[in-house]
Design a protein around this motif. Structure first.
Motif, PDB file in Angstrom:
ATOM      1  N   SER A 124       0.819  -1.217   0.000  1.00 31.76           N
ATOM      2  CA  SER A 124       0.000   0.000   0.000  1.00 31.76           C
ATOM      3  C   SER A 124       0.851   1.264   0.000  1.00 31.76           C
ATOM      4  O   SER A 124       0.320   2.371  -0.051  1.00 31.76           O
ATOM      5  N   GLN A 125       2.171   1.117   0.056  1.00 36.71           N
ATOM      6  CA  GLN A 125       3.076   2.265   0.068  1.00 36.71           C
ATOM      7  C   GLN A 125       3.363   2.727  -1.359  1.00 36.71           C
ATOM      8  O   GLN A 125       3.784   1.911  -2.203  1.00 36.71           O
ATOM      9  N   PRO A 126       3.166   4.009  -1.661  1.00 38.63           N
ATOM     10  CA  PRO A 126       3.348   4.518  -3.033  1.00 38.63           C
ATOM     11  C   PRO A 126       4.734   4.233  -3.613  1.00 38.63           C
ATOM     12  O   PRO A 126       4.848   3.843  -4.784  1.00 38.63           O
ATOM     13  N   LYS A 127       5.796   4.455  -2.821  1.00 39.04           N
ATOM     14  CA  LYS A 127       7.151   4.223  -3.326  1.00 39.04           C
ATOM     15  C   LYS A 127       7.372   2.750  -3.661  1.00 39.04           C
ATOM     16  O   LYS A 127       7.964   2.412  -4.690  1.00 39.04           O
ATOM     17  N   GLN A 134       5.034   0.633  -4.395  1.00 37.68           N
ATOM     18  CA  GLN A 134       4.200   0.302  -5.554  1.00 37.68           C
ATOM     19  C   GLN A 134       4.901   0.676  -6.857  1.00 37.68           C
ATOM     20  O   GLN A 134       4.814  -0.059  -7.847  1.00 37.68           O
ATOM     21  N   LEU A 135       5.599   1.804  -6.852  1.00 37.43           N
ATOM     22  CA  LEU A 135       6.333   2.224  -8.040  1.00 37.43           C
ATOM     23  C   LEU A 135       7.463   1.241  -8.354  1.00 37.43           C
ATOM     24  O   LEU A 135       7.670   0.863  -9.517  1.00 37.43           O
ATOM     25  N   ILE A 136       8.174   0.828  -7.309  1.00 38.05           N
ATOM     26  CA  ILE A 136       9.259  -0.148  -7.491  1.00 38.05           C
ATOM     27  C   ILE A 136       8.712  -1.463  -8.035  1.00 38.05           C
ATOM     28  O   ILE A 136       9.260  -2.052  -8.971  1.00 38.05           O
ATOM     29  N   LEU A 137       7.603  -1.918  -7.442  1.00 39.51           N
ATOM     30  CA  LEU A 137       6.985  -3.171  -7.879  1.00 39.51           C
ATOM     31  C   LEU A 137       6.461  -3.055  -9.309  1.00 39.51           C
ATOM     32  O   LEU A 137       6.552  -4.011 -10.091  1.00 39.51           O
ATOM     33  N   PHE A 138       5.922  -1.873  -9.655  1.00 42.35           N
ATOM     34  CA  PHE A 138       5.414  -1.653 -11.010  1.00 42.35           C
ATOM     35  C   PHE A 138       6.538  -1.814 -12.029  1.00 42.35           C
ATOM     36  O   PHE A 138       6.381  -2.520 -13.037  1.00 42.35           O
ATOM     37  N   ILE A 139       7.661  -1.162 -11.794  1.00 43.78           N
ATOM     38  CA  ILE A 139       8.806  -1.237 -12.706  1.00 43.78           C
ATOM     39  C   ILE A 139       9.319  -2.674 -12.798  1.00 43.78           C
ATOM     40  O   ILE A 139       9.610  -3.186 -13.885  1.00 43.78           O
ATOM     41  N   MET A 140       9.412  -3.340 -11.645  1.00 41.03           N
ATOM     42  CA  MET A 140       9.948  -4.698 -11.599  1.00 41.03           C
ATOM     43  C   MET A 140       9.046  -5.675 -12.353  1.00 41.03           C
ATOM     44  O   MET A 140       9.507  -6.440 -13.200  1.00 41.03           O
ATOM     45  N   PHE A 141       7.728  -5.613 -12.079  1.00 37.61           N
ATOM     46  CA  PHE A 141       6.815  -6.555 -12.718  1.00 37.61           C
ATOM     47  C   PHE A 141       6.578  -6.229 -14.196  1.00 37.61           C
ATOM     48  O   PHE A 141       6.312  -7.131 -14.991  1.00 37.61           O
ATOM     49  N   LEU A 142       6.685  -4.959 -14.570  1.00 38.94           N
ATOM     50  CA  LEU A 142       6.612  -4.599 -15.986  1.00 38.94           C
ATOM     51  C   LEU A 142       7.797  -5.200 -16.734  1.00 38.94           C
ATOM     52  O   LEU A 142       7.642  -5.746 -17.838  1.00 38.94           O
ATOM     53  N   PHE A 143       8.971  -5.123 -16.118  1.00 40.83           N
ATOM     54  CA  PHE A 143      10.174  -5.731 -16.707  1.00 40.83           C
ATOM     55  C   PHE A 143      10.001  -7.239 -16.832  1.00 40.83           C
ATOM     56  O   PHE A 143      10.328  -7.839 -17.871  1.00 40.83           O
ATOM     57  N   PHE A 144       9.492  -7.869 -15.767  1.00 42.22           N
ATOM     58  CA  PHE A 144       9.260  -9.316 -15.795  1.00 42.22           C
ATOM     59  C   PHE A 144       8.288  -9.698 -16.914  1.00 42.22           C
ATOM     60  O   PHE A 144       8.492 -10.687 -17.618  1.00 42.22           O
ATOM     61  N   TYR A 145       7.229  -8.908 -17.038  1.00 44.71           N
ATOM     62  CA  TYR A 145       6.200  -9.204 -18.047  1.00 44.71           C
ATOM     63  C   TYR A 145       6.763  -9.083 -19.460  1.00 44.71           C
ATOM     64  O   TYR A 145       6.547  -9.968 -20.306  1.00 44.71           O
ATOM     65  N   LEU A 146       7.480  -7.998 -19.719  1.00 49.34           N
ATOM     66  CA  LEU A 146       8.076  -7.800 -21.045  1.00 49.34           C
ATOM     67  C   LEU A 146       9.086  -8.900 -21.355  1.00 49.34           C
ATOM     68  O   LEU A 146       9.149  -9.406 -22.482  1.00 49.34           O
ATOM     69  N   LEU A 147       9.879  -9.279 -20.350  1.00 48.88           N
ATOM     70  CA  LEU A 147      10.868 -10.344 -20.528  1.00 48.88           C
ATOM     71  C   LEU A 147      10.176 -11.671 -20.833  1.00 48.88           C
ATOM     72  O   LEU A 147      10.642 -12.442 -21.687  1.00 48.88           O
ATOM     73  N   THR A 148       9.049 -11.922 -20.164  1.00 46.69           N
ATOM     74  CA  THR A 148       8.285 -13.156 -20.397  1.00 46.69           C
ATOM     75  C   THR A 148       7.746 -13.203 -21.812  1.00 46.69           C
ATOM     76  O   THR A 148       7.905 -14.206 -22.525  1.00 46.69           O
ATOM     77  N   ASN A 171      -3.512  -1.661 -11.406  1.00 45.89           N
ATOM     78  CA  ASN A 171      -3.882  -1.370 -10.011  1.00 45.89           C
ATOM     79  C   ASN A 171      -2.764  -0.666  -9.262  1.00 45.89           C
ATOM     80  O   ASN A 171      -3.019   0.157  -8.384  1.00 45.89           O
ATOM     81  N   MET A 172      -1.525  -0.999  -9.598  1.00 45.13           N
ATOM     82  CA  MET A 172      -0.385  -0.392  -8.905  1.00 45.13           C
ATOM     83  C   MET A 172      -0.283   1.097  -9.182  1.00 45.13           C
ATOM     84  O   MET A 172       0.092   1.882  -8.298  1.00 45.13           O
TER      85      MET A 172
END
Length: 311
Positions: free
Chosen positions: A20-23, A25-39, A85-86
């Motif tokens: 629920s922490q904005p910072k 969430q931003l880190i998780l957004f970047i990380m999971f976007l990278f994971f998704y693109l890599l997949t 959602n993030m």
């Protein structure tokens, strides 16, 4: 207050997500976007290489193509919603869309379970019965096995979702997860869910345990055959292709069984979300890396494809 809650009909769910922490969430957004693109990119490369390389037109790579396509669909069912959602203020999903996501996510996850079992059988035939391999694993058989993997899983998911969605959901509507999944949805039902949990458990045994048993038996026979091989290079090649498959199986099956075959009352919500990250995000991302880095044929095909591009 209880009467108000009971009479309320849920029309949408609110995700709590991973943080629920904005910072964060931003880190998780970047990380999971990278994971998704890599997949997506990794699996598209695997599919493309297999299609253009004539040496890879074999049953093993036919099933690997299915697995790569499956992983693209699987991650695309859950991760875009999670990323939205993030970064969005409104972390909600309408009930119909949630039901659709739950259906396809479960269907594709079950398909991967069955497909991994089929791939283990393919390796068993190739190593233990090499002279009859092309006869047993002909094109028609491969298509039928792949079709059974997809059809049985989507049919099983239909039954599970019918039982899950037939329960009354009258509040609360806060979903302690990052996507709609059967175990997390069942926690919000305002009635006894023991029968539905039993249905989920039974279908999990059929779709998960039986293929896992096939994998264990297949690799036990493979190990005995490999140990009797006189050629060291033959043993290395057999163990190399099997090692890639076993790594994927351990990652996907281990987390999936832990999530779906435990009683809901004994499942930690925070732990459940972490486990879900592994089989919805991490494993599909690692699949193309595992199969390309540990497979000499795929690496050779990639090198030849890159060489053609340069010339």
């Amino acid at each position: 207050m209880n009467m108000i809650t009971t009479n309320f009909t849920v029309t949408e769910f609110v995700f709590l997500g991973l943080s629920s922490q904005p910072k964060m969430q931003l880190i998780l957004f970047i990380m999971f976007l990278f994971f998704y693109l890599l997949t997506v990119v990794g699996n598209i490369i695997i599919i493309t290489v297999i299609q253009i390389e004539t040496r890879l037109q074999t049953p093993m790579y036919f099933f690997l193509t299915n697995l790569s396509f499956l992983d693209i669909c699987y991650t695309s069912t859950d991760i875009p919603q999670m990323l939205s959602n993030m970064m969005g203020r409104k972390k909600t999903i309408p009930f119909p869309r949630c039901a659709t996501q739950m259906y396809f996510s479960l269907s594709l996850g079950m398909t991967e379970c069955v497909l991994l079992g089929v791939m283990a059988y393919d390796r068993y035939v190739a190593i233990c019965h090499p002279l009859h391999y092309t006869v047993i694993m002909n094109q028609r058989t491969c298509v039928q096995l792949a079709g059974i993997s997809w059809a049985s899983s989507f049919l099983s998911s239909t039954v599970i979702n019918i039982f899950t969605l037939s329960l009354p959901y009258c509040g609360p509507n806060v979903l302690d997860h990052f996507f709609c999944e059967v175990p997390s949805i069942l926690r919000l039902a305002c009635t006894d869910t023991s029968f539905t949990e039993m249905v989920v458990f039974i279908f999990t045994i059929v779709i998960v345990f039986i293929p896992s048993l096939l994998i264990v038996v297949s690799y036990a026979r493979i190990l005995l055959t490999v140990l009797r091989m006189r050629s060291a290079s033959g043993r290395h090649k057999a163990l190399s292709t099997c090692g890639s498959h076993l790594t994927v199986v351990a990652l996907f099956y281990g987390t999936g069984i832990f999530m779906y075959m435990r009683p809901q009352s004994k499942t930690s919500r925070a732990g459940g979300k972490i486990i879900a990250v592994f089989y919805t995000v991490i494993t599909p991302m690692l699949n193309p890396l595992i199969y390309s880095l540990r497979n000499q044929d795929v690496k050779g095909a990639l090198r030849r494809a890159l060489a053609k591009q340069r010339t």
